[in-house]
Design a protein around this motif. Structure first.
Motif, short mmCIF file in Angstrom:
data_model
loop_
_atom_site.label_atom_id
_atom_site.label_comp_id
_atom_site.label_asym_id
_atom_site.label_seq_id
_atom_site.Cartn_x
_atom_site.Cartn_y
_atom_site.Cartn_z
N ILE A 238 -20.96 -12.65 -19.99
CA ILE A 238 -22.20 -12.59 -19.24
C ILE A 238 -22.06 -12.56 -17.74
O ILE A 238 -22.73 -12.20 -16.96
CB ILE A 238 -23.30 -13.51 -19.46
CG1 ILE A 238 -22.81 -14.97 -19.30
CG2 ILE A 238 -23.60 -13.43 -20.82
CD1 ILE A 238 -23.96 -15.90 -19.19
N GLY A 239 -20.59 -13.06 -17.30
CA GLY A 239 -20.15 -12.69 -15.92
C GLY A 239 -20.83 -13.97 -15.03
O GLY A 239 -21.37 -13.96 -13.93
N CYS A 240 -21.08 -15.27 -15.65
CA CYS A 240 -21.41 -16.26 -14.88
C CYS A 240 -20.57 -17.03 -13.93
O CYS A 240 -20.85 -17.85 -13.16
CB CYS A 240 -21.98 -17.45 -15.93
SG CYS A 240 -20.71 -18.18 -16.71
N ARG A 241 -19.18 -16.62 -14.26
CA ARG A 241 -17.97 -17.05 -13.40
C ARG A 241 -17.77 -18.77 -13.30
O ARG A 241 -17.34 -19.20 -12.62
CB ARG A 241 -18.34 -16.64 -11.85
CG ARG A 241 -18.52 -15.14 -11.72
CD ARG A 241 -18.61 -14.52 -10.38
NE ARG A 241 -19.60 -15.34 -9.59
CZ ARG A 241 -20.79 -15.10 -9.92
NH1 ARG A 241 -21.13 -14.31 -10.56
NH2 ARG A 241 -21.90 -15.63 -9.07
N ASN A 242 -18.39 -19.37 -14.48
CA ASN A 242 -18.11 -20.75 -14.45
C ASN A 242 -16.74 -20.92 -14.85
O ASN A 242 -15.97 -22.08 -14.45
CB ASN A 242 -18.85 -21.30 -15.73
CG ASN A 242 -19.20 -22.82 -15.57
OD1 ASN A 242 -18.26 -23.33 -15.00
ND2 ASN A 242 -20.10 -23.12 -16.52
N MET B 92 -14.24 -19.22 -13.52
CA MET B 92 -13.51 -19.06 -12.57
C MET B 92 -13.64 -20.41 -11.56
O MET B 92 -12.36 -20.73 -11.09
CB MET B 92 -13.81 -17.89 -11.61
CG MET B 92 -13.82 -16.65 -12.31
SD MET B 92 -14.68 -15.33 -11.18
CE MET B 92 -13.39 -14.92 -9.99
N ALA B 93 -14.54 -20.98 -11.54
CA ALA B 93 -14.69 -22.19 -10.87
C ALA B 93 -13.95 -23.41 -11.75
O ALA B 93 -13.36 -24.33 -10.92
CB ALA B 93 -16.24 -22.58 -10.81
N PHE C 282 -13.24 -11.53 -11.17
CA PHE C 282 -14.17 -11.12 -11.57
C PHE C 282 -14.52 -9.46 -11.05
O PHE C 282 -13.99 -9.38 -10.00
CB PHE C 282 -15.24 -11.92 -11.07
CG PHE C 282 -16.89 -11.42 -11.11
CD1 PHE C 282 -17.50 -11.85 -12.23
CD2 PHE C 282 -17.56 -10.99 -10.05
CE1 PHE C 282 -18.70 -11.32 -12.55
CE2 PHE C 282 -18.96 -10.59 -10.43
CZ PHE C 282 -19.48 -10.78 -11.69
N VAL D 208 -18.14 -8.42 -15.06
CA VAL D 208 -17.35 -9.46 -16.20
C VAL D 208 -16.26 -10.14 -15.49
O VAL D 208 -15.49 -9.55 -14.50
CB VAL D 208 -17.26 -8.72 -17.53
CG1 VAL D 208 -18.43 -8.27 -18.34
CG2 VAL D 208 -16.19 -7.38 -17.05
#
Lengths: 424, 140, 261
Positions: C157-161, C163-164, C173, C196
């Protein structure tokens, strides 16, 4: 009942305000559509700073929502009667705050069409999943409880037992929304600014300072605009809660400094250095942190000594300072600070873009619009059913005098004193 | 003010309108859509009379999206990249590398029917249309 | 007829509506039961590389900056990784990172410049205890049965959790539509959409049919790939015989990429 808010006792300025907010929402929505068509390249976020202002605001408004519990908990659990008139204010403040928090998540999602995958493929080991469970639950609880209490009052009845049961259920939910939001960060192994067991406690403490501060400011505003009187004793009680919660928050911020700088571990210091002093030439947040420190000093001075706290003017300033300082610390800088040190030991910078700003303004407008309608509802119902909470029109001028303690709350102070005498 | 008869009549009319798409198509199942899709591709022609899809045509026409959706899960999540049909034929479960080997005419095959039935599958946001003369010059 | 009260009428109406919708749901489930997709069985390719903890050993003595650029070119071209010029928005699966950056916080203090600035190969570590998998709210990123950490782009969903959460900066992303930045298109592999997260997949699509990852092939022996749980595998032997480093093992993620210095 909601129709009361929309049609009863409306004024031109009310409609102008509503239209103004709707215009801001439209602008924010247009900015959101632009972000969705262009991609997140139009935001300040990057491969390194993968979360920015949206998630920062999410964190802050979860705190505001949780802060309302500082009225609900004493009233329902400890029978603090002074809060009886404003429990609904606490519950209704949580509604726009949670809605704003949820909207800040939605605008941060890269593929919002797939948003419901969070529920379809429920993942208990993900903190973000739990956040998306507890936030809507808390929203629902506050909607039901707040509305039922007000509806009962509107009919001149006492609210039903199940309403109280739900209010009690909402208390642990208020704590959980902010704890889960803190776990979202404090469980990440490589982000040293986040990776602290202090975080949930710090978040809760700051929420219990920020939420009640906003409630006091709203009470002052309701008094000024509509003559609705929350009761000076309730405000006094809230101010004590704020004083303790805020001092605890600042203590914990201080602890972060001690641990980072006394231990002298570079990656523990990095975020604080970056935010407060600038690091490797990246110092765009330093002015904000200077404002934060100034706010903290003045707010503590206005909150801790009793004679300051019990002066409405000083208390109003103190609440504004508390709100502003926590907005800076938690809303604007916390996320960026935590992500500023990249996995490659460098400092990445972040600059908010106009698109992000407009989307944030749009979400603020949505929250304020919902708050406007809800609080208008409260005022209209209370005017019909609780005339004691109302300053008569001819005395409204007196109520607006913010010069002295007695000047503002003269009638309630007197009445509260009468009640105390009666009790004795 | 309160007249149950009128309310019930209004409800019936409302339901009739709302369910229009359902009852209007009753009995029209056998009508074939007014759209012609092309099977004229080099790979299919090379197969000659033996040409057959992984499943029979009627089944694929109605269920290809379910087949692909199942492949999506089996391949990506379970790592099962081969599909063996009941009669023992083996295929690599891949849109690009199996389906498009034969159906290399996106515009006269996929798109025609999707346009006719007014669907816009999100598949194409990532999965590339098969290489044809027209899209090669466009994309590359 | 006895006059119905409004409340009773509404109750009846609600019941009718509930009945109709229940019937509709029943009918639709019958219909879908009749048309399930499966008419066959799914299998893994017999040639698939064996292993339960696929890992990589990169011999940095034999790899220079040019070689890394070549590896990146091969990988990115095959996987349709876009070449986004704006550094803020860049997408990369495998790239060059200086030694001091790759091993940030774990290097010596007065390291000679020629070592500090030496380019190293950076890519996803396919951790045995991956933080990204732990935090993902949809299980869009998951570990497969070979220990490869994969992305299900359909689900992200592309929340980027993630990545953090990733301690290795391995994730990118799609800040822009990646199709606008493809130098050439490989029609055998899908692209991604904007919004995404993506990363190196250890060439799972090649491993599944018995081929080595593209970077391993292109490195000409300097990179080895195999099962770390198998003591007889080439990677296990290399680790047994050479001095190797892993990135940030103190975080407990158990990365599976080893570097020979």
């Amino acid at each position: 009942m909601i129709e009361k808010a929309l049609i009863k006792r409306t004024s031109k300025s009310y409609w102008a305000w509503v239209l103004f907010l709707i215009a801001l929402i439209a602008v924010g929505f247009a900015a959101y559509l632009y972000q969705m068509t262009q991609g997140f390249t139009v935001t300040g976020m990057s491969r390194d700073i993968s979360w920015g202002m949206y998630i920062g605001h999410l964190t802050f408004f979860v705190g505001v929502a949780a802060g309302g519990v500082m009225i609900v908990l004493p009233y329902y659990l400890h029978n603090v009667k002074e809060f009886g008139r404003i429990t609904v204010v606490g519950e209704f403040l949580a509604i726009p705050a949670v809605i704003m928090a949820l909207l800040f998540v939605v605008v941060d999602i890269g593929s919002p069409m797939k948003l419901f995958n969070v529920y379809i493929y429920a993942t208990p080991h993900s903190m973000l999943f739990w956040d998306s469970v507890v936030l809507p639950c808390y929203l629902l609880l506050n909607l039901v409880v707040g509305y039922s209490v007000l509806q009962a009052e509107n009919k001149g009845l006492h609210y039903k037992k199940w309403v109280k049961a739900l209010a009690l259920v909402s208390i642990p939910f208020a704590f959980s929304i902010h704890i889960v939001t803190a776990f979202l960060y404090s469980g990440l192994p490589s982000r040293h600014y986040f990776l602290t067991a202090m975080l949930p406690a710090k978040f809760l403490a700051s929420a219990f300072a920020t939420g009640p501060s906003l409630i006091i400011l709203i009470c002052f505003l309701l008094k000024k605009l509509c003559g609705f009187d929350a009761g000076w004793n309730a405000i006094k009680k809230l101010s004590v809660i704020i004083a303790y919660a805020y001092t605890a928050t600042i203590f914990m911020v201080g602890c972060e400094f001690f641990t980072a700088f006394y231990s002298n571990v570079p990656s523990h210091k990095a975020a604080l250095q970056y935010l407060f002093f600038g690091l490797h030439g990246h110092n765009q947040f330093v002015p904000f942190m200077i404002v934060f420190v100034i706010c903290v000093v003045f707010a503590l001075f206005l909150l801790i000594p009793r004679q300051n706290r019990e002066n409405p003017v000083k208390l109003g300033f103190a609440c504004a300072l508390v709100f502003l300082s926590m907005y800076i610390e938690k809303g604007l800088t916390f996320i960026i600070g935590g992500l500023s040190e990249t996995p490659f030991g460098e400092i990445a910078s972040y600059h908010m873009t106009a698109v992000e700003f407009l989307i944030i303004v749009g979400i603020f407008a949505i929250g304020i619009l919902i708050a406007t309608i809800l609080f208008k509802l409260v005022v209209v119902v209370k005017k019909d059913r609780d005339p004691g909470a109302y300053v008569p029109e001819d005395r409204a001028g007196l109520a607006l005098k913010l010069t002295t303690e007695k000047g503002m709350f003269v009638d309630t102070v007197a009445r509260d004193k009468d009640r105390e005498d009666e009790d004795e | 003010m309160y007249k149950p008869t009128k309310i019930i009549i209004a409800l019936v009319i409302f339901l009739a309108i709302v369910t229009f798409p359902i009852w209007s198509s009753i009995g029209s199942d056998s009508v074939s859509p007014d759209v012609e899709i092309s099977l004229d591709t080099p790979a299919i022609n090379a197969l000659g009379d033996d040409a057959s899809c992984i499943y029979d045509t009627d089944y694929m026409r109605a269920n290809h999206m379910k087949v692909l959706s199942e492949w999506k899960v089996e391949v990506v999540r379970n790592g099962n990249r081969m599909i063996v049909t009941e009669d023992g034929r083996e295929y690599l479960a891949s849109l690009e590398n199996t389906c498009f080997e034969c159906h290399s005419n996106y515009e006269d095959f996929c798109l025609k029917c999707h346009e006719y039935s007014n669907v816009d599958p999100s598949c194409w946001e990532c999965h590339l249309e098969p290489v044809t003369d027209s899209n090669v010059s466009e994309e590359v | 007829m006895e006059k119905m009260s409004r409340r009773k009428f509404l109750k009846l109406g609600t019941l009718c509506a509930a009945g109709v919708s229940a019937a509709a749901i029943g009918a639709s489930s019958v219909a879908s039961a009749a048309t399930t997709a499966t008419t066959g069985t799914y299998q893994k390719n017999v040639k698939r590389l064996k292993g339960t903890a696929m890992g990589m050993v990169i011999d940095m003595r034999e790899i220079d900056s040019e070689k890394i650029a070549e590896l990146q070119k091969v990988c990115h071209a095959f996987h349709n990784v876009p070449n986004v010029p704006n550094e803020k928005d860049e997408v990369k699966w495998i790239w060059a990172e200086k030694y001091v950056n790759l091993f940030a916080g774990e290097t010596t203090e007065r390291l000679a410049e020629k070592f500090a600035d030496k380019d190293f190969v950076a890519l996803c570590n396919h951790c045995e205890s991956p933080v990204c998998v732990r935090v993902c709210p949809t299980k869009a990123t998951f570990t497969n049965d070979q220990g490869i950490v994969l992305m299900d782009m359909h689900r992200c969903i592309g929340c980027r959790n993630c990545m953090a959460a990733c301690p290795y900066g391995a994730r990118s992303f799609n800040f822009v539509n990646p199709r606008d930045y493809l130098d050439e298109v490989n029609y055998a592999y899908p692209t991604r959409m904007k919004g995404v997260v993506e990363k190196c997949n250890f060439c799972a699509e090649r491993v599944a049919v018995g081929q080595l990852p593209l970077c391993v092939e292109a490195a000409g022996g300097a990179i080895s790939f195999g099962d770390l749980n198998d003591p007889e595998s080439k990677v296990s032997k290399l680790i047994a015989e050479n001095f190797t480093l892993q990135r940030k093992i103190n975080l407990g993620t158990k990365p599976k990429v080893y570097y020979i210095i």
